[in-house]
Design a protein around this motif. Structure first.
Motif, mmCIF file in Angstrom:
data_model
loop_
_atom_site.group_PDB
_atom_site.id
_atom_site.type_symbol
_atom_site.label_atom_id
_atom_site.label_comp_id
_atom_site.label_asym_id
_atom_site.label_seq_id
_atom_site.Cartn_x
_atom_site.Cartn_y
_atom_site.Cartn_z
ATOM 1 N N ASN A 210 0.532 -1.030 -0.323
ATOM 2 C CA ASN A 210 0.341 0.365 0.049
ATOM 3 C C ASN A 210 0.576 1.281 0.315
ATOM 4 N N HIS A 211 2.364 1.077 0.792
ATOM 5 C CA HIS A 211 2.585 2.665 0.638
ATOM 6 C C HIS A 211 3.497 2.814 -0.402
ATOM 7 N N ARG A 212 4.493 1.334 -1.411
ATOM 8 C CA ARG A 212 4.795 1.811 -2.522
ATOM 9 C C ARG A 212 3.584 2.074 -3.717
ATOM 10 N N VAL A 213 2.799 2.489 -3.211
ATOM 11 C CA VAL A 213 1.752 3.173 -4.396
ATOM 12 C C VAL A 213 1.906 4.895 -3.741
ATOM 13 N N HIS A 214 1.846 4.307 -2.561
ATOM 14 C CA HIS A 214 2.048 6.615 -1.940
ATOM 15 C C HIS A 214 2.955 6.975 -2.541
ATOM 16 N N GLN A 246 4.340 -1.763 -10.907
ATOM 17 C CA GLN A 246 5.518 -0.788 -10.738
ATOM 18 C C GLN A 246 5.746 0.429 -10.364
ATOM 19 N N ALA A 247 5.740 1.108 -9.681
ATOM 20 C CA ALA A 247 5.916 2.851 -9.136
ATOM 21 C C ALA A 247 7.191 3.106 -9.204
ATOM 22 N N ILE A 248 6.696 4.270 -9.899
ATOM 23 C CA ILE A 248 8.059 5.241 -10.419
ATOM 24 C C ILE A 248 8.437 5.512 -9.348
ATOM 25 N N TYR A 249 9.327 5.545 -9.022
ATOM 26 C CA TYR A 249 9.052 6.549 -7.132
ATOM 27 C C TYR A 249 10.154 8.342 -7.493
ATOM 28 N N GLY A 250 10.125 8.693 -6.599
ATOM 29 C CA GLY A 250 10.795 10.334 -6.641
ATOM 30 C C GLY A 250 9.512 11.168 -7.101
ATOM 31 N N LEU A 251 9.784 12.833 -7.160
ATOM 32 C CA LEU A 251 9.335 13.379 -8.046
ATOM 33 C C LEU A 251 8.761 13.655 -9.514
ATOM 34 N N THR A 252 8.223 14.222 -9.659
ATOM 35 C CA THR A 252 7.964 14.724 -10.953
ATOM 36 C C THR A 252 8.989 15.155 -11.094
ATOM 37 N N HIS A 253 9.421 15.226 -11.039
ATOM 38 C CA HIS A 253 10.759 16.608 -11.088
ATOM 39 C C HIS A 253 11.479 15.847 -9.755
ATOM 40 N N GLN A 254 12.737 16.029 -11.372
ATOM 41 C CA GLN A 254 14.174 15.783 -11.009
ATOM 42 C C GLN A 254 14.546 16.899 -9.185
ATOM 43 N N LEU A 255 16.287 16.295 -8.771
ATOM 44 C CA LEU A 255 16.387 17.579 -7.787
ATOM 45 C C LEU A 255 17.841 17.734 -8.585
ATOM 46 N N GLU A 256 17.614 18.974 -7.867
ATOM 47 C CA GLU A 256 19.111 19.070 -8.578
ATOM 48 C C GLU A 256 20.357 18.886 -7.590
ATOM 49 N N ASP A 257 19.880 19.276 -7.051
ATOM 50 C CA ASP A 257 21.469 18.131 -6.054
ATOM 51 C C ASP A 257 20.866 17.080 -5.141
ATOM 52 N N LYS A 258 21.251 15.796 -4.815
ATOM 53 C CA LYS A 258 20.929 14.623 -4.258
ATOM 54 C C LYS A 258 21.291 13.997 -3.327
ATOM 55 N N SER A 259 22.690 14.548 -2.879
ATOM 56 C CA SER A 259 23.782 14.515 -1.576
ATOM 57 C C SER A 259 23.421 15.369 -0.711
ATOM 58 N N ASN A 260 23.318 16.317 -0.733
ATOM 59 C CA ASN A 260 23.053 17.926 -0.121
ATOM 60 C C ASN A 260 21.577 17.268 0.951
ATOM 61 N N PRO A 261 21.778 17.295 1.393
ATOM 62 C CA PRO A 261 20.752 17.336 3.206
ATOM 63 C C PRO A 261 20.454 18.104 2.948
#
Length: 314
Positions: A210-214, A246-261
């Protein structure tokens, strides 16, 4: 008479003296801290198995950011614990229907807490101001147990949604334990290794399926399955979606910097500020702060297309 005795044993608890607050706060267990070694063990186990199977469920930059976000959350929550506990005790003391500390009150408190969590979660997807406190959790493009660490550093703002639980008079220690158990429950649902479970379990609980859907970014999955522990709320309020592809994870746009918290936590606030500077009129500014993120994205896409058309014509 029996009913009166029951009510007396449940309600009418004495106020908690702030002189004893330190003792009460220490009495409230730090379950998440105790569970941390177990959580990290299962993260390492999932990572190891996925490596053996060449499933590529972990990506170095995302995993680094997830762990850093999680550590930051532990530091922030530990720092704020006493202040939050002070607030909960203050609310508890002003109520005339204070409950005594009884272990079984955990159950109704948890159910009510989860109901509030559903609405807090739903609003966090449908209003941009609150979406900014939640977007970090959806920013990972790989679904694994470390995604559960991705909780916003400003998520404590959402405590306002849980005031109804406090105002019901549950003992502060019960409230504190419920909050931690609710957070821990969400750890195990962030994995692809647990398939769909028994239909009855899937009907009642927010399972990994259920949460994979979310977390899916497909249109049919967006804004579905908000339930934290019980998926029954989604079934009642019309936001349930079964896992069908199969869910496609993430936002509808990509982050510019994935490693910077820091960027992962605050990029939405940066975008809000940019939109506010470019917006004309109070109504438009309010829309960019409190509007539905989906409608805002469509509006910005529409404006971008109009500007592109004008540029081409000129």
């Amino acid at each position: 008479m029996i009913e009166f005795d029951f009510l007396t044993s449940l309600f009418g608890a004495p106020e908690i003296s702030f002189d004893n607050m330190y003792y009460i706060e220490k009495k409230a267990p730090n379950i998440i801290i105790w569970a941390a070694p177990v959580m990290f063990f299962f993260v390492l186990l999932e990572w190891f198995i996925s490596r053996l199977q060449h499933r590529h469920l972990y990506e170095k930059r995302e995993t680094f950011a997830s762990v850093c976000v999680g550590i930051g959350n532990v530091v922030i929550n530990t720092t704020l614990k006493l202040s939050i506990f002070y607030l909960i005790i203050w609310l508890y003391n002003i109520l005339p229907w204070r409950m005594h500390f009884n272990w079984w009150t955990f159950i109704p408190c948890y159910i009510i807490f989860d109901f509030c969590s559903y609405w807090a979660h739903r609003i966090s997807h449908q209003q941009r101001f609150w979406w900014a406190t939640h977007v970090v959790h959806h920013s990972a493009e790989h679904y694994n147990l470390t995604v559960s660490f991705r909780l916003s550093w400003v998520q404590n703002l959402k405590l306002i949604f849980f005031l109804p639980v406090s105002l019901m008079g549950f003992h502060p220690v019960i409230f504190f334990v419920v909050n931690q158990v609710a957070v821990l429950f969400q750890f195990w649902v962030h994995t692809e290794y647990i398939p769909r479970l028994h239909p009855l379990v899937e009907y009642v609980f927010a399972t990994p399926s259920n949460h994979r859907v979310h977390h899916g970014s497909q249109e049919k999955y967006i804004n579905k399955n908000y339930g934290a522990t019980f998926i029954i709320w989604d079934r009642i309020f019309g936001t349930y979606q079964k896992e069908e592809e199969q869910a496609i994870y993430g936002l509808t746009h990509q982050l510019e910097d994935k490693s910077n918290p820091f960027y992962v936590n605050f990029h939405e606030y940066i975008d809000i500020w940019k939109d506010l500077k470019g917006a004309k009129g109070l109504r438009k500014k309010m829309f960019y702060v409190f509007g539905d993120p989906i409608n805002i994205a469509r509006d910005k896409t529409s404006n971008s297309n109009e500007h592109s058309k004008i540029d081409k014509e000129s």
